[in-house]
Motif scaffolding. Structure first.
Motif, PDB file in Angstrom:
ATOM      1  N   VAL A 130       0.836  -1.204   0.000  1.00 27.79           N
ATOM      2  CA  VAL A 130       0.000   0.000   0.000  1.00 27.79           C
ATOM      3  C   VAL A 130       0.865   1.245   0.000  1.00 27.79           C
ATOM      4  CG1 VAL A 130      -1.703   1.340   1.299  1.00 27.79           C
ATOM      5  CG2 VAL A 130      -1.922  -1.141   1.178  1.00 27.79           C
ATOM      6  N   GLY A 131       0.501   2.194  -0.853  1.00 25.00           N
ATOM      7  CA  GLY A 131       1.080   3.518  -0.836  1.00 25.00           C
ATOM      8  C   GLY A 131      -0.043   4.529  -0.811  1.00 25.00           C
ATOM      9  N   CYS A 132       0.121   5.619  -0.083  1.00 27.39           N
ATOM     10  CA  CYS A 132      -0.953   6.606  -0.021  1.00 27.39           C
ATOM     11  C   CYS A 132      -0.400   7.974   0.350  1.00 27.39           C
ATOM     12  CB  CYS A 132      -2.029   6.182   0.980  1.00 27.39           C
ATOM     13  SG  CYS A 132      -1.485   6.127   2.693  1.00 27.39           S
ATOM     14  N   THR A 150       4.260  -1.309   3.554  1.00 24.87           N
ATOM     15  CA  THR A 150       4.256   0.087   3.128  1.00 24.87           C
ATOM     16  C   THR A 150       5.568   0.750   3.518  1.00 24.87           C
ATOM     17  OG1 THR A 150       2.930   2.117   3.114  1.00 24.87           O
ATOM     18  CG2 THR A 150       3.219   1.005   5.239  1.00 24.87           C
ATOM     19  N   ARG A 179       4.228   5.884   6.520  1.00 27.77           N
ATOM     20  CA  ARG A 179       2.780   5.654   6.443  1.00 27.77           C
ATOM     21  C   ARG A 179       2.341   4.468   7.313  1.00 27.77           C
ATOM     22  NH1 ARG A 179       3.169   9.916   4.813  1.00 27.77           N
ATOM     23  NH2 ARG A 179       2.530  10.813   2.798  1.00 27.77           N
ATOM     24  N   VAL A 229      -3.735   2.455   6.096  1.00 23.76           N
ATOM     25  CA  VAL A 229      -2.885   1.262   6.125  1.00 23.76           C
ATOM     26  C   VAL A 229      -3.344   0.307   7.227  1.00 23.76           C
ATOM     27  CG1 VAL A 229      -0.531   0.430   6.511  1.00 23.76           C
ATOM     28  CG2 VAL A 229      -0.914   2.484   5.132  1.00 23.76           C
ATOM     29  N   SER A 259       6.765  -2.244   7.658  1.00 27.29           N
ATOM     30  CA  SER A 259       7.168  -1.015   6.977  1.00 27.29           C
ATOM     31  C   SER A 259       8.667  -1.027   6.677  1.00 27.29           C
ATOM     32  CB  SER A 259       6.823   0.209   7.820  1.00 27.29           C
ATOM     33  OG  SER A 259       7.495   0.179   9.065  1.00 27.29           O
ATOM     34  N   VAL A 313       6.385   2.376  -3.806  1.00 29.19           N
ATOM     35  CA  VAL A 313       6.084   2.051  -2.417  1.00 29.19           C
ATOM     36  C   VAL A 313       5.308   0.735  -2.360  1.00 29.19           C
ATOM     37  CG1 VAL A 313       4.797   2.707  -0.350  1.00 29.19           C
ATOM     38  CG2 VAL A 313       6.140   4.416  -1.563  1.00 29.19           C
ATOM     39  N   ALA A 314       4.146   0.695  -2.998  1.00 31.58           N
ATOM     40  CA  ALA A 314       3.273  -0.480  -2.897  1.00 31.58           C
ATOM     41  C   ALA A 314       3.958  -1.748  -3.411  1.00 31.58           C
ATOM     42  CB  ALA A 314       1.971  -0.233  -3.653  1.00 31.58           C
ATOM     43  N   CYS A 337      -4.209   6.896  -3.496  1.00 34.42           N
ATOM     44  CA  CYS A 337      -3.532   5.692  -3.017  1.00 34.42           C
ATOM     45  C   CYS A 337      -3.246   4.720  -4.154  1.00 34.42           C
ATOM     46  CB  CYS A 337      -4.379   4.992  -1.952  1.00 34.42           C
ATOM     47  SG  CYS A 337      -5.937   4.326  -2.584  1.00 34.42           S
ATOM     48  N   PHE A 365      -2.254   0.262  -4.576  1.00 32.27           N
ATOM     49  CA  PHE A 365      -2.016  -0.987  -3.870  1.00 32.27           C
ATOM     50  C   PHE A 365      -1.716  -2.071  -4.885  1.00 32.27           C
ATOM     51  CE2 PHE A 365      -6.180  -2.486  -5.076  1.00 32.27           C
ATOM     52  CZ  PHE A 365      -6.122  -3.871  -4.937  1.00 32.27           C
TER      53      PHE A 365
END
Length: 625
Positions: free
Chosen positions: A234-236, A268, A272, A278, A287, A314-315, A354, A356
């Motif tokens: 997950v990235g956001c 992540t 985050r 998340v 993380s 990231v994701a 976001c 994912f």
């Protein structure tokens, strides 16, 4: 990364009607509502993962009955009687990531009462007709129509497995123990499980057969078990609404037929890790630093993301980092085309705020918890210690230490009790079980890192080539060590600089111990002496005290505590000149004061330094006021 009841992930609330209930609820770490139970519960019901109600079961059932929908959405409910005797599971929350059994055990740990559970999963793993494959399947997986499967196992009927995704079931804990503990007597509970040897044609013709389908997809079968195989990367953005990522995941999973109950972890970037988008999924969070993620080659890199957080992904990068395993060296780059697990099952999906992706594991992720139980009584165990043991598949330890936490262990867990002197074998067995994919608690008294099992387990992990590419996590769970417990019983003898020395020469030669005693004594530090005396080691303590006497006055206070925080506790205060070593046992810890240590009333204490009359925080006073 432990499988703990994370208070930041689960939405739990307590509800009280009486003043006594309110006092009990104040000892729990969750938000509390007081007043008309029907009103406050009805208002909060839809937004909670778990409820702890301080009321009778009958009253609670009448209140929640109109609110019940289905197993997919209802929270779990635990009742606590106001006499603080029992935590009873009223509603299990089967499909919820937070189970009623886990919540009951957590409440019981805080309030020191008895958890009451009645689900089949608490009993099924002790049944002699169960196979080792079924053991792990039932212990850590979730799925549809598992009630039928549990009834089948309990009734001794035949179970066969249709493994759609080639999920790797670990070797039975009992078989691992037989292989590792070749020359060691050990006790195991429940006893070794009996394997079913049934031909396929017999299964096909058996009207008593229960077929279990193992998959991380939704399929139309009567009994479907979803293994913990899916990792969400997950990235956001910081302003990402928590519902946005949930909706995006829901739509993607529905489209692809994936089962959300197979989500085992969210990966992540470290900045985050605490974001609600998340943590919303109610599973462990792993993380990584941006510099680590930037070393991963991904199918969909982004220069925009790189501009914000210093990594092109990231994701996808975080999900692949999880698959690469905890033993991967940070300096080693990862390529998405390399064979790690099954790789990315779903590449990056984008929302307004976001992204994912989904990666798939092919085997369970093991974890070794090195757990300190504290000095003795359950009141001095940490909350992390309690939840770690309750959520472990297997408990390993010296017999008396396993007994020390027996109130936390259920029939669905396997325990191995090993004799004194088998420290290496304990560490080796725990590591092998974690390597196989189990969540293991290696328990010891006090703190695991202070003259206990953590150094031995880590040394074995470092030196044994079998664990060079380990695929499990290691977590240390600190505990209250003997020196701290003894200090608290005496007053504050460790109020200034101090050292801890063990007098056991079983692992350290005596000349080295003497040199350390002399070095510490000459610096006027307070000394805590561990393992001072046993039936066979009687001369070491007098020798140690003789060395200390060269640097300390005869009137130096000495605190002697036997069985600290346990039954049979004895607290004595004497001096270096008057100590009677015959009152010292292997369960004793001594604290020898320094030149400033003194007694006052019933207390022994060592001042922090300059007189409190001349020390001011406004004039460069001491730290940590």
């Amino acid at each position: 990364m432990g499988r703990l009841l994370d208070h930041n992930v689960y939405r739990i609330e307590t509800f009280t009607l009486t003043d006594q209930g309110r006092k009990l609820a104040a000892r729990l770490p969750w938000k509390s509502s007081h007043g008309n139970l029907k009103e406050v519960i009805s208002k909060s019901w839809a937004n909670l993962d778990g409820l702890v109600v301080f009321a009778s079961i009958g009253a609670t059932v009448r209140i929640i009955s109109p609110l019940l929908q289905d197993k997919e959405s209802d929270p779990c409910v635990v009742c606590v009687d106001e006499a603080s005797r029992f935590a009873v599971v009223v509603l299990g929350g089967h499909a919820n990531r937070l189970s009623g059994n886990a919540l009951a055990h957590e409440v019981a740990g805080y309030l020191e009462l008895t958890p009451i559970t009645t689900t089949a999963s608490e009993l099924v793993n002790s049944h002699p007709g169960q196979s080792s494959q079924d053991f792990h399947l039932l212990r850590v997986h979730s799925g549809r129509n598992l009630a039928r499967l549990k009834r089948t196992i309990i009734d001794g009927l035949i179970v066969s497995v249709d493994n759609h995704i080639d999920w790797e079931f670990p070797e039975s804990p009992h078989e691992i123990a037989r292989r590792v503990l070749l020359d060691v007597d050990f006790q195991v509970e429940p006893p070794a499980l009996v394997e079913h040897q049934v031909e396929k044609h017999e299964l096909a013709n058996s009207f008593r057969e229960c077929v279990v389908h193992v998959t991380d997809h939704h399929i139309d079968e009567s009994v479907v078990v979803n293994p913990p195989s899916l990792i969400l990367g997950v990235g956001c953005s910081s302003d990402c609404p928590e519902d946005e990522i949930v909706d995006l995941v829901d739509k993607t999973f529905e489209k692809l037929g994936l089962a959300k109950s197979s989500i085992c972890e969210v990966a992540t970037i470290d900045s985050r890790a605490d974001h609600r988008a998340v943590t919303r999924f109610g599973v462990p969070i792993r993380s990584f630093r941006g510099a680590e993620l930037d070393m991963v080659t991904v199918p969909n890199p982004s220069s925009v993301v790189e501009g914000y957080v210093g990594t092109k992904s990231v994701a996808e990068a975080a999900a692949l980092m999880c698959l690469a395993g905890t033993a991967r060296r940070v300096q080693e780059p990862i390529d998405s085309n390399q064979s790690v697990g099954s790789g990315l099952l779903v590449e990056k999906q984008k929302g307004p705020h976001c992204t994912f992706c989904v990666a798939r594991r092919t085997r369970p992720q093991g974890v070794l918890h090195l757990v300190g139980l504290g000095p003795g009584r359950s009141a001095f165990r940490t909350v992390q210690c309690v939840t770690t043991i309750q959520n472990s598949d297997v408990i390993v330890g010296y017999g008396p230490y396993v007994d020390q936490c027996q109130d936390l262990i259920t029939l669905s867990q396997v325990t191995f009790r090993l004799p004194i002197g088998a420290e290496y074998e304990r560490a080796r067995l725990a590591l092998e079980l974690a390597q196989a994919g189990y969540s293991v608690s290696l328990v010891c008294s006090g703190d695991p890192g202070v003259f206990a099992m953590a150094p031995m387990a880590l040394e074995l992990l470092e030196q044994d080539l079998a664990f060079e590419r380990r695929n499990f996590d290691v977590e240390l769970v600190p505990g209250v060590t003997a020196a701290n417990a003894v200090s608290g019983l005496l007053g504050a003898p460790l109020g200034h600089d101090h050292a801890i020395i063990s007098l056991s020469d079983l692992t350290t030669d005596w000349d080295t111990i003497c040199n350390r005693i002399e070095a510490v004594a000459s610096t006027d530090m307070v000394i805590a002496l561990y393992n001072p005396r046993s039936e066979t080691r009687t001369w070491q303590l007098p020798k140690a005290l003789d060395i200390i006497s060269r640097y300390r006055a005869p009137s130096t206070p000495i605190g002697i505590v036997t069985n600290a925080m346990r039954d049979g506790q004895i607290v004595l205060v004497t001096t270096l000149a008057e100590i009677d070593v015959e009152c010292v046992t292997m369960n004793t810890c001594l604290i020898v004061g320094n030149s400033t240590t003194r007694t006052f009333s019933d207390f022994v204490f060592t001042p922090r330094g300059r007189s409190i009359r001349t020390t001011s925080r406004y004039q460069g006073g001491q730290d940590n006021p």
